[in-house]
Design an enzyme around this catalytic site. Structure first.
Site, PDB file in Angstrom:
ATOM      1  N   ASN A 137      31.299  16.144   4.668  1.00  0.00           N
ATOM      2  CA  ASN A 137      30.584  15.273   3.740  1.00  0.00           C
ATOM      3  C   ASN A 137      30.553  13.860   4.308  1.00  0.00           C
ATOM      4  OD1 ASN A 137      30.106  13.406   1.544  1.00  0.00           O
ATOM      5  ND2 ASN A 137      30.387  15.113   0.146  1.00  0.00           N
ATOM      6  N   ARG A 152      23.515  10.599  -5.577  1.00  0.00           N
ATOM      7  CA  ARG A 152      23.847  10.334  -6.974  1.00  0.00           C
ATOM      8  C   ARG A 152      22.692   9.642  -7.674  1.00  0.00           C
ATOM      9  NH1 ARG A 152      29.541  10.164  -8.522  1.00  0.00           N
ATOM     10  NH2 ARG A 152      28.777   8.892 -10.228  1.00  0.00           N
ATOM     11  N   GLU A 178      31.730  26.658  -5.747  1.00  0.00           N
ATOM     12  CA  GLU A 178      32.664  25.822  -4.992  1.00  0.00           C
ATOM     13  C   GLU A 178      33.782  25.416  -5.937  1.00  0.00           C
ATOM     14  OE1 GLU A 178      32.963  21.687  -2.395  1.00  0.00           O
ATOM     15  OE2 GLU A 178      31.070  22.787  -2.477  1.00  0.00           O
ATOM     16  N   THR A 222      33.444  12.546  -8.160  1.00  0.00           N
ATOM     17  CA  THR A 222      33.207  13.659  -9.084  1.00  0.00           C
ATOM     18  C   THR A 222      34.507  14.106  -9.729  1.00  0.00           C
ATOM     19  OG1 THR A 222      31.365  14.379  -7.709  1.00  0.00           O
ATOM     20  CG2 THR A 222      32.220  15.957  -9.299  1.00  0.00           C
ATOM     21  N   ARG A 249      24.860   5.270  -5.349  1.00  0.00           N
ATOM     22  CA  ARG A 249      26.031   4.491  -4.966  1.00  0.00           C
ATOM     23  C   ARG A 249      26.364   4.615  -3.489  1.00  0.00           C
ATOM     24  NH1 ARG A 249      31.175   6.313  -8.403  1.00  0.00           N
ATOM     25  NH2 ARG A 249      29.649   5.635  -9.925  1.00  0.00           N
ATOM     26  N   HIS A 251      37.220  19.080  -2.359  1.00  0.00           N
ATOM     27  CA  HIS A 251      37.528  17.849  -3.090  1.00  0.00           C
ATOM     28  C   HIS A 251      38.987  17.457  -2.858  1.00  0.00           C
ATOM     29  CE1 HIS A 251      36.013  14.730  -5.766  1.00  0.00           C
ATOM     30  NE2 HIS A 251      37.242  14.645  -6.249  1.00  0.00           N
ATOM     31  N   HIS A 285      25.748  13.867  -1.077  1.00  0.00           N
ATOM     32  CA  HIS A 285      25.570  13.809  -2.532  1.00  0.00           C
ATOM     33  C   HIS A 285      24.678  12.625  -2.861  1.00  0.00           C
ATOM     34  CE1 HIS A 285      27.701  13.407  -6.735  1.00  0.00           C
ATOM     35  NE2 HIS A 285      26.392  13.570  -6.833  1.00  0.00           N
ATOM     36  N   HIS A 331      30.663   8.771   2.479  1.00  0.00           N
ATOM     37  CA  HIS A 331      31.383   7.501   2.499  1.00  0.00           C
ATOM     38  C   HIS A 331      31.077   6.649   3.723  1.00  0.00           C
ATOM     39  CE1 HIS A 331      33.197   8.192  -1.296  1.00  0.00           C
ATOM     40  NE2 HIS A 331      33.522   9.415  -0.923  1.00  0.00           N
ATOM     41  N   GLU A 366      24.227  17.932  -2.472  1.00  0.00           N
ATOM     42  CA  GLU A 366      24.916  17.846  -3.761  1.00  0.00           C
ATOM     43  C   GLU A 366      24.107  16.983  -4.713  1.00  0.00           C
ATOM     44  OE1 GLU A 366      28.916  16.463  -3.442  1.00  0.00           O
ATOM     45  OE2 GLU A 366      29.653  18.372  -2.676  1.00  0.00           O
TER      46      GLU A 366
END
Length: 249
Positions: A12, A50, A156, A106, A54, A199, A48, A15, A75
């Site tokens: 992922n 959002r 998941e 999340t 963000r 996660h 992801h 970030h 995502e």
């Protein structure tokens, strides 16, 4: 998907975009990070988008779809806007996640059992378009059974609580959560669902999850991006891959 037959690693890259957006600069580029992850052996890339944008932005999805040779796991929340974006791009996989504006990340899994009719209608066009639909859920039996009932291909399992208990030093709760994840993975597999997990996973916590024979893919991001500050992204991913393979035996 790449490397069929072994436990897959989805990286992922959200970030990287978080860091970029903190200054409003064009760098660091999450698409570049995705390509580096691909070169380091990632079997897929997760991003992801959002509602509040963000971290990942719309242009990042455009760039990822154009640049990647490995599958993109998109995502998103179950909203009309996100469905429209997914149907425009048709990524390999779409993972539906819960989303609240005030959360840092999340929190918890989808309540599929309590929202099954809406979610069934929501995922139907995605399935018909050729996206592999995954639902991000806890390990409770009712959520897993509802996911199978509405036609998801994948669940998941949310590993965040397990990881949090580990780092809080509450090992009794950690072990209970781990057993719940094991039971949930076995149930999901018995219902014909492919099982993924993710996660909060780190070098310390990945082993017991990777060792579950039902789990076919792990999605890991925040820890790898943080560790890359010290090791570099390629070596950080390589060490995670080593630990996953070691745990899998």
């Amino acid at each position: 998907m790449a490397n069929e037959g072994k436990l897959r690693l989805g990286v992922n890259i959200d970030h990287v975009a978080t860091l970029r957006n903190a200054r409003g600069s064009p760098y660091p580029n999450p698409v570049r990070a995705a390509k580096l992850a691909e070169e380091a052996g990632a079997d897929g890339i997760t991003a992801h988008l959002r509602e509040d944008r963000r971290h990942i932005l719309d242009g990042d999805i455009d760039g990822l779809m154009a640049a990647l040779d490995v599958p993109l796991n998109f995502e998103m929340a179950a909203t009309a806007e996100m469905q429209s974006i997914a149907l425009r791009h048709i990524p390999h996989a779409v993972c539906i996640v819960p989303e609240k504006r005030e959360e840092r990340t999340t929190e918890g899994g989808l309540d599929v059992a309590g929202d099954d009719n809406r979610l069934a209608d929501f995922i139907a066009p995605l399935r018909e378009a050729g996206c592999r639909v995954s639902l991000f859920i806890g390990h409770e039996a009712r959520q897993i059974e509802a996911s199978a009932r509405i036609g998801a291909a994948v669940v998941e399992l949310h590993t965040g609580a397990y990881c949090d208990y580990h780092y809080e030093g509450d090992f009794d709760k950690r072990d209970k959560e781990l057993e719940g994840l094991r039971e949930g993975a076995a149930l999901a597999r018995s219902l014909g669902l492919e099982v993924h997990a993710g996660h909060g996973l780190t070098y310390e916590t990945v082993g017991p999850i990777a060792a579950m024979p039902e789990v076919m893919e792990l999605n890991i991001g925040h820890f790898l991006m943080g560790e890359s500050i010290f090791r570099g992204l390629g070596p950080a991913i390589a060490e995670m891959r080593r630990l996953m393979d070691e745990a899998r035996g």
